[in-house]
Design a protein around this motif. Structure first.
Motif, PDB file in Angstrom:
ATOM      1  N   GLU A 195       0.840  -1.193   0.000  1.00 42.39           N
ATOM      2  CA  GLU A 195       0.000   0.000   0.000  1.00 42.39           C
ATOM      3  C   GLU A 195       0.881   1.251   0.000  1.00 42.39           C
ATOM      4  N   ALA A 196       0.411   2.291  -0.675  1.00 45.44           N
ATOM      5  CA  ALA A 196       1.169   3.544  -0.743  1.00 45.44           C
ATOM      6  C   ALA A 196       1.177   4.240   0.616  1.00 45.44           C
ATOM      7  N   THR A 197       2.339   4.787   0.959  1.00 49.41           N
ATOM      8  CA  THR A 197       2.468   5.590   2.177  1.00 49.41           C
ATOM      9  C   THR A 197       2.698   7.064   1.858  1.00 49.41           C
ATOM     10  N   LYS A 198       2.883   7.360   0.573  1.00 49.58           N
ATOM     11  CA  LYS A 198       3.114   8.742   0.146  1.00 49.58           C
ATOM     12  C   LYS A 198       2.528   8.919  -1.243  1.00 49.58           C
ATOM     13  N   GLU A 199       1.902  10.055  -1.496  1.00 53.89           N
ATOM     14  CA  GLU A 199       1.366  10.361  -2.817  1.00 53.89           C
ATOM     15  C   GLU A 199       1.916  11.698  -3.292  1.00 53.89           C
ATOM     16  N   MET A 200       2.179  11.784  -4.589  1.00 59.29           N
ATOM     17  CA  MET A 200       2.645  13.035  -5.166  1.00 59.29           C
ATOM     18  C   MET A 200       2.084  13.163  -6.582  1.00 59.29           C
ATOM     19  N   GLU A 201       2.025  14.389  -7.064  1.00 61.94           N
ATOM     20  CA  GLU A 201       1.486  14.656  -8.395  1.00 61.94           C
ATOM     21  C   GLU A 201       2.494  15.478  -9.179  1.00 61.94           C
ATOM     22  N   LEU A 202       2.719  15.074 -10.416  1.00 62.69           N
ATOM     23  CA  LEU A 202       3.603  15.803 -11.317  1.00 62.69           C
ATOM     24  C   LEU A 202       2.813  16.170 -12.560  1.00 62.69           C
ATOM     25  N   VAL A 203       2.728  17.464 -12.840  1.00 58.60           N
ATOM     26  CA  VAL A 203       1.960  17.965 -13.977  1.00 58.60           C
ATOM     27  C   VAL A 203       2.922  18.355 -15.097  1.00 58.60           C
ATOM     28  N   ILE A 204       2.708  17.767 -16.265  1.00 58.00           N
ATOM     29  CA  ILE A 204       3.529  18.032 -17.448  1.00 58.00           C
ATOM     30  C   ILE A 204       2.885  19.158 -18.247  1.00 58.00           C
ATOM     31  N   ALA A 205       3.696  20.149 -18.596  1.00 54.89           N
ATOM     32  CA  ALA A 205       3.183  21.264 -19.407  1.00 54.89           C
ATOM     33  C   ALA A 205       4.296  21.798 -20.288  1.00 54.89           C
ATOM     34  N   GLY A 233      12.067   2.344   2.423  1.00 56.17           N
ATOM     35  CA  GLY A 233      10.928   1.488   2.176  1.00 56.17           C
ATOM     36  C   GLY A 233       9.624   2.224   1.965  1.00 56.17           C
ATOM     37  N   GLU A 234       9.684   3.554   1.898  1.00 58.85           N
ATOM     38  CA  GLU A 234       8.477   4.323   1.649  1.00 58.85           C
ATOM     39  C   GLU A 234       7.887   3.923   0.298  1.00 58.85           C
ATOM     40  N   VAL A 235       6.583   3.750   0.261  1.00 57.56           N
ATOM     41  CA  VAL A 235       5.897   3.338  -0.961  1.00 57.56           C
ATOM     42  C   VAL A 235       5.206   4.566  -1.553  1.00 57.56           C
ATOM     43  N   VAL A 236       5.622   4.937  -2.752  1.00 59.56           N
ATOM     44  CA  VAL A 236       5.249   6.229  -3.319  1.00 59.56           C
ATOM     45  C   VAL A 236       4.361   6.033  -4.545  1.00 59.56           C
ATOM     46  N   ASP A 237       3.243   6.727  -4.573  1.00 61.74           N
ATOM     47  CA  ASP A 237       2.410   6.819  -5.770  1.00 61.74           C
ATOM     48  C   ASP A 237       2.663   8.164  -6.448  1.00 61.74           C
TER      49      ASP A 237
END
Length: 522
Positions: free
Chosen positions: A366-376, A427-431
């Motif tokens: 399961e993810a423990t961290k979420e991040m968003e990257l926007v391409i422009a 071991g952080e699980v990143v989305d």
């Protein structure tokens, strides 16, 4: 730690005199003892004509593509790079994790300074837990577009498919320019270009193709019918084709007339057998397929078709790239009949990930961290079209690599233009949710890791209910669709500085990059 020690860290030279001439891979050997393999690569400019059009290429040991590096899982790899290019360079082993050796990842500005001209630099790493189809290439500006590429194959003594094929064949696909990449880059980075992509003049299979010399500029040296690559099949035998797209910009549909293919590997991950006729493959992606010579003895067309929907309108004139599959016993001079597969495939997206199932089931954490990257993409302050991630365009310091900053304890002092994201929890699980606002697709590659592809779709809103968290495929390069999204999941368990970037060296996307800094155990 003094600067001298840092310098030794980055520029250590391993002097090796013995290069093994013993075949590395014996399919009958299972109790394999890892060994050290030494490769000497000399980078220099040479005049060549892969498609009949003469130009100066940046070569490895005077050849294009460069020599294949073949080792076994568990082996130590020593690569002595002799730089005679006339400018700094660096070699990245694409897809290799570099566990314990992040300083040998080969990315200028991230993990090392450029190798100076007339200098020898040694990469020294172990592929303790990897197998599959990889490649190596320059990671300095646009150099690999001019020829600094080669296949890197890690054989698996425990290959579950080893009894299902008789031989292996490497197939390297690429788009190809008749003008040096630096000239194209300088032309693109002007307001006058208005961000229009540079499209290739041709394409090659294993460094060969023909070109219509009537289209060559006046004053060029060009020879028609330069020759196609030829692959010899023995009737009834099965072949593992290791297919690698080393292009600057282009995605292809790969196929062999009248021959089905079964996908068994994608970028170091075994898959369940997946029967296909045509394989979509984007920049930097790799697949292994099994093909059986089960057709009548004859000559057949191997083809690599540009996916032109993803390209500027002018690219419509580009031909299909071809090679010859010659059955042993067929007439040598008999032209193959044209019999392409007619399956419709949507362009500019990957092979459906739902059909790419891992051979071995793996519980996805399961993810423990979420991040968003926007391409422009939009103009910068000088009116030049640049790529942006979260409204920041990547600018490296080629004289002070970010890894050096990490060792010096200065990683939190990096300027915003490094696009740095810091992970300090082992071991952080990143989305990562990528949102692509651009009208073109982008094949994103991560260094030092693989990721699970959880889902993809159209629009700029991620459909989290559509994510596949049960046995998704794991790979290191995946295509984010135009005006669409994709979600990756990976585990932050490899200390170092590793990039995640669009692998199109197509001038618009050259600054579409972030660096992930894993501080665990530094």
């Amino acid at each position: 730690m003094t600067f001298k020690i840092f310098f030794l860290l980055y520029c250590v030279i391993v002097l090796a005199n013995l290069i093994s001439s013993t075949p590395i891979w014996d399919q009958n050997v299972r109790a394999y003892e890892p060994k050290t393999n030494v490769f000497d690569l000399t980078i220099k400019k040479v005049g060549l004509a892969p498609d009949g059009f003469s130009r100066i290429l940046s070569t490895i040991n005077g050849q294009y593509p460069g020599p294949t590096i073949e080792v076994n899982k568990g082996d130590r790899v020593i690569i002595n790079v002799h730089n005679e290019l006339g400018e700094p360079t660096a070699i990245h082993s694409h897809g290799i994790f570099q566990r314990g050796t992040p300083w040998f990842d080969g990315a200028i500005g991230q993990t090392q300074c450029g190798i100076p001209d007339n200098y020898i630099f040694t990469y020294d790493y172990t592929v303790s837990d990897q197998f599959g189809t990889y490649w190596y290439h320059s990671h300095a500006t646009t150099q690999y577009v001019d020829g600094i590429v080669g296949a890197l194959i890690i054989h698996d003594p425990d290959d579950p498919y080893i009894t299902e094929y008789d031989e292996e064949i490497i197939v390297m696909l690429t788009d190809y320019h008749h003008v040096e990449s630096q000239i194209l880059l300088e032309s693109f980075f002007t307001p006058a270009s208005e961000g229009e992509e540079v499209f290739p003049d041709n394409g090659l299979i294993n460094g060969k193709n023909n070109f219509n010399c009537s289209q060559a500029p006046p004053g060029s040296t060009c020879v028609d019918n330069a020759g196609l690559a030829k692959f010899v099949f023995i009737p009834k035998k099965s072949y593992r084709l290791r297919i690698i797209n080393t292009s600057a910009f282009s995605s292809f549909f790969f196929s062999i007339d009248k021959h089905e293919m079964e996908v068994i590997e994608v970028e170091g991950s075994y898959t369940k057998r997946n029967k296909i006729h045509r394989l979509p493959i984007n920049v930097a992606q790799r697949y292994s397929v099994i093909v059986t010579a089960n057709q009548p003895v004859d000559n057949y067309v191997m083809r690599s078709e540009f996916q032109k929907t993803c390209m500027p309108d002018e690219a419509s004139k580009l031909p299909v790239i071809t090679a010859i599959v010659h059955y042993d016993g067929a007439p040598e001079d008999s032209a193959p009949k044209d019999a392409p597969w007619k399956d419709f495939l949507e362009e500019c997206i990957d092979l459906d990930h739902k059909t790419l199932q891992p051979l071995y089931e793996e519980k996805v954490p399961e993810a423990t961290k979420e991040m968003e990257l926007v391409i422009a993409f939009h103009n910068d302050s000088l009116g030049i079209v640049k790529a942006f991630l979260n409204e920041s365009t990547y600018v490296p310091n080629i004289y002070s690599p970010s890894l050096l900053k990490a060792f010096a304890g200065q990683i939190y002092d990096l300027p915003p233009a490094r696009n740095a994201f810091i992970f300090d929890n082992f071991g952080e699980v990143v989305d990562i949710s990528f949102i692509n606002t651009d009208e073109g697709e982008h094949p994103f590659h991560i260094h030092g890791h693989q990721f699970w592809v959880l889902g993809t779709g159209n629009g700029t809103i991620v459909d989290k209910d559509a994510l596949n968290k049960v046995n998704p495929i794991k790979r290191d390069t995946s295509t984010i669709p135009a005006k669409g999204w994709m979600v990756f999941r990976f585990v932050a368990d490899n200390p170092g500085v590793f990039g995640i970037h669009c692998h199109m060296i197509c001038y618009r996307s050259i600054s579409l990059l972030s660096i992930f800094i894993f501080l665990i155990n530094f």
